[in-house]
Design a protein around this motif. Sequence first.
Motif, PDB file in Angstrom:
ATOM      1  N   LEU A  69       0.819  -1.209   0.000  1.00 43.17           N
ATOM      2  CA  LEU A  69       0.000   0.000   0.000  1.00 43.17           C
ATOM      3  C   LEU A  69       0.854   1.261   0.000  1.00 43.17           C
ATOM      4  O   LEU A  69       0.571   2.226  -0.726  1.00 43.17           O
ATOM      5  CB  LEU A  69      -0.934  -0.019   1.207  1.00 43.17           C
ATOM      6  CG  LEU A  69      -1.822   1.218   1.418  1.00 43.17           C
ATOM      7  CD1 LEU A  69      -2.776   1.384   0.235  1.00 43.17           C
ATOM      8  CD2 LEU A  69      -2.581   1.113   2.734  1.00 43.17           C
ATOM      9  N   LEU A  70       1.923   1.250   0.788  1.00 40.56           N
ATOM     10  CA  LEU A  70       2.809   2.413   0.816  1.00 40.56           C
ATOM     11  C   LEU A  70       3.491   2.633  -0.534  1.00 40.56           C
ATOM     12  O   LEU A  70       3.647   3.775  -0.990  1.00 40.56           O
ATOM     13  CB  LEU A  70       3.853   2.238   1.924  1.00 40.56           C
ATOM     14  CG  LEU A  70       3.348   2.284   3.367  1.00 40.56           C
ATOM     15  CD1 LEU A  70       4.495   2.058   4.335  1.00 40.56           C
ATOM     16  CD2 LEU A  70       2.665   3.612   3.650  1.00 40.56           C
ATOM     17  N   LEU A  71       3.912   1.554  -1.187  1.00 39.32           N
ATOM     18  CA  LEU A  71       4.527   1.689  -2.506  1.00 39.32           C
ATOM     19  C   LEU A  71       3.539   2.245  -3.527  1.00 39.32           C
ATOM     20  O   LEU A  71       3.896   3.084  -4.372  1.00 39.32           O
ATOM     21  CB  LEU A  71       5.064   0.336  -2.966  1.00 39.32           C
ATOM     22  CG  LEU A  71       6.268  -0.215  -2.187  1.00 39.32           C
ATOM     23  CD1 LEU A  71       6.647  -1.595  -2.692  1.00 39.32           C
ATOM     24  CD2 LEU A  71       7.458   0.736  -2.290  1.00 39.32           C
ATOM     25  N   ALA A  72       2.297   1.791  -3.433  1.00 39.38           N
ATOM     26  CA  ALA A  72       1.286   2.324  -4.354  1.00 39.38           C
ATOM     27  C   ALA A  72       1.028   3.802  -4.095  1.00 39.38           C
ATOM     28  O   ALA A  72       0.900   4.604  -5.046  1.00 39.38           O
ATOM     29  CB  ALA A  72      -0.006   1.515  -4.213  1.00 39.38           C
ATOM     30  N   MET A  73       0.965   4.196  -2.823  1.00 38.29           N
ATOM     31  CA  MET A  73       0.756   5.609  -2.497  1.00 38.29           C
ATOM     32  C   MET A  73       1.936   6.454  -2.953  1.00 38.29           C
ATOM     33  O   MET A  73       1.766   7.570  -3.475  1.00 38.29           O
ATOM     34  CB  MET A  73       0.527   5.767  -0.993  1.00 38.29           C
ATOM     35  CG  MET A  73      -0.771   5.160  -0.499  1.00 38.29           C
ATOM     36  SD  MET A  73      -0.957   5.280   1.289  1.00 38.29           S
ATOM     37  CE  MET A  73      -0.918   7.049   1.522  1.00 38.29           C
ATOM     38  N   LEU A  74       3.153   5.944  -2.755  1.00 37.80           N
ATOM     39  CA  LEU A  74       4.333   6.702  -3.172  1.00 37.80           C
ATOM     40  C   LEU A  74       4.385   6.855  -4.699  1.00 37.80           C
ATOM     41  O   LEU A  74       4.722   7.933  -5.225  1.00 37.80           O
ATOM     42  CB  LEU A  74       5.592   6.008  -2.648  1.00 37.80           C
ATOM     43  CG  LEU A  74       6.925   6.671  -2.981  1.00 37.80           C
ATOM     44  CD1 LEU A  74       6.981   8.087  -2.395  1.00 37.80           C
ATOM     45  CD2 LEU A  74       8.085   5.836  -2.467  1.00 37.80           C
ATOM     46  N   THR A  75       4.061   5.781  -5.423  1.00 36.95           N
ATOM     47  CA  THR A  75       4.067   5.852  -6.884  1.00 36.95           C
ATOM     48  C   THR A  75       3.025   6.842  -7.394  1.00 36.95           C
ATOM     49  O   THR A  75       3.287   7.645  -8.318  1.00 36.95           O
ATOM     50  CB  THR A  75       3.804   4.460  -7.464  1.00 36.95           C
ATOM     51  OG1 THR A  75       4.778   3.548  -6.969  1.00 36.95           O
ATOM     52  CG2 THR A  75       3.863   4.491  -8.983  1.00 36.95           C
ATOM     53  N   THR A  76       1.834   6.816  -6.788  1.00 39.31           N
ATOM     54  CA  THR A  76       0.781   7.749  -7.199  1.00 39.31           C
ATOM     55  C   THR A  76       1.185   9.191  -6.912  1.00 39.31           C
ATOM     56  O   THR A  76       0.960  10.102  -7.727  1.00 39.31           O
ATOM     57  CB  THR A  76      -0.522   7.402  -6.471  1.00 39.31           C
ATOM     58  OG1 THR A  76      -0.866   6.051  -6.721  1.00 39.31           O
ATOM     59  CG2 THR A  76      -1.656   8.300  -6.931  1.00 39.31           C
ATOM     60  N   SER A  77       1.795   9.414  -5.742  1.00 41.01           N
ATOM     61  CA  SER A  77       2.218  10.776  -5.403  1.00 41.01           C
ATOM     62  C   SER A  77       3.310  11.277  -6.339  1.00 41.01           C
ATOM     63  O   SER A  77       3.352  12.464  -6.693  1.00 41.01           O
ATOM     64  CB  SER A  77       2.702  10.820  -3.949  1.00 41.01           C
ATOM     65  OG  SER A  77       1.672  10.411  -3.064  1.00 41.01           O
ATOM     66  N   LEU A  78       4.217  10.398  -6.764  1.00 41.96           N
ATOM     67  CA  LEU A  78       5.268  10.808  -7.698  1.00 41.96           C
ATOM     68  C   LEU A  78       4.704  11.108  -9.085  1.00 41.96           C
ATOM     69  O   LEU A  78       5.129  12.066  -9.748  1.00 41.96           O
ATOM     70  CB  LEU A  78       6.333   9.711  -7.786  1.00 41.96           C
ATOM     71  CG  LEU A  78       7.242   9.539  -6.566  1.00 41.96           C
ATOM     72  CD1 LEU A  78       8.123   8.311  -6.733  1.00 41.96           C
ATOM     73  CD2 LEU A  78       8.094  10.781  -6.363  1.00 41.96           C
ATOM     74  N   ASN A  79       3.766  10.290  -9.523  1.00 36.32           N
ATOM     75  CA  ASN A  79       3.219  10.487 -10.867  1.00 36.32           C
ATOM     76  C   ASN A  79       2.406  11.775 -10.972  1.00 36.32           C
ATOM     77  O   ASN A  79       2.471  12.489 -11.979  1.00 36.32           O
ATOM     78  CB  ASN A  79       2.359   9.289 -11.269  1.00 36.32           C
ATOM     79  CG  ASN A  79       3.202   8.054 -11.516  1.00 36.32           C
ATOM     80  OD1 ASN A  79       4.397   8.151 -11.818  1.00 36.32           O
ATOM     81  ND2 ASN A  79       2.599   6.887 -11.417  1.00 36.32           N
TER      82      ASN A  79
END
Length: 341
Positions: free
Chosen positions: A59-69
């Motif tokens: 979940l944290l990786l998905a949140m980080l990827t979304t925030s970067l994109n």
Amino acid sequence: MRRAPAVPDPRGSIRPTTSARTSSRWPRRPRPPVNGVIRLDRRHLYILPTRSGLGFVVLLLAMLTTSLNYNISLGFALTFLLVGIGMSCMWMAYRNLLDLELSAGPVAPAFAGDAAVFVLYARQHDGLARIGIEARCASSDAVDAVSLTLGGTQGNEGTLSIRLPAQQRGRLALPRVTLFSRFPFGMFHVWSYADFPLATIVYPAPERHAPPLPQMSGPGDDDEGAVTTAAEDGIDQLRKYRPGDPLHRIAWKHSARTGRWMSRTGQMPQPLACWIDWHTLPVSMDTEARLSRLCAWLVSAGDSVDIGLRLPGVEIPPGHGAAHRRSCLEALALWPERRAS
């Protein structure tokens, strides 16, 4: 896939293959107690994320990827906040078992078919609360794990009662105990091992609906079966004390009342004696059935009867009391391991 053949050793022996050497390279190191205490220090604590923890990481990786994109500032803030919470949970999970001390408690014998209870004492000295500490044996036959929570008082102590099924008579040793915890939130699994040299005796299972005890005889029985008993008034006959009279013959009440030492001269009554003999049982009974019937007779006999035990190679003279009964039951449990020398 073919296994590599064994390589002959020039010295005449056969060296194991590479796979055999690899499997024995990491043996399980025992954790015996030191001065009766096992301390869960940093070198013997292990931690891994659980399935919930791995899901939290995804979940944290998905949140980080979304925030970067999408360049979401609040997304970065929330992600790093959750990362900090996860790191705090990892430290709290590790700290929950760190420096916990374990010691062995009393072990009670059990009968075959019941559960043997091994007691472990857990103690903490830093004044921090320990929540949700669980213990489980490495044996697959062990009962479900037991849980313990220690308060925040310094020197607080609790007990972990581990129940193992006693399936057969003999000696039952406590296998390796695994201490673990998933506090808090169940995201990390922290564990350690403890090897206590504890063992108990498992008595044979008493036979259900066993026949009554064999015929009891008095201490004065002769060969023809006649029983001699003391006269009712024989024990009340008194005389002056003589040097060498045994202490149990002294009439203490009469001596205190008259001021002179008095001794009894009557015959002291003795309890009836009963021999529990292996050879008197039917030949058709197998070994375990014989031991179960002898165990049932020992359990049903009260302290008013002196019980003696005869086994092939073992003979225990008649006696009574809890210690004598325990000695007879241990002889049944360990036969034929323990024989008379």
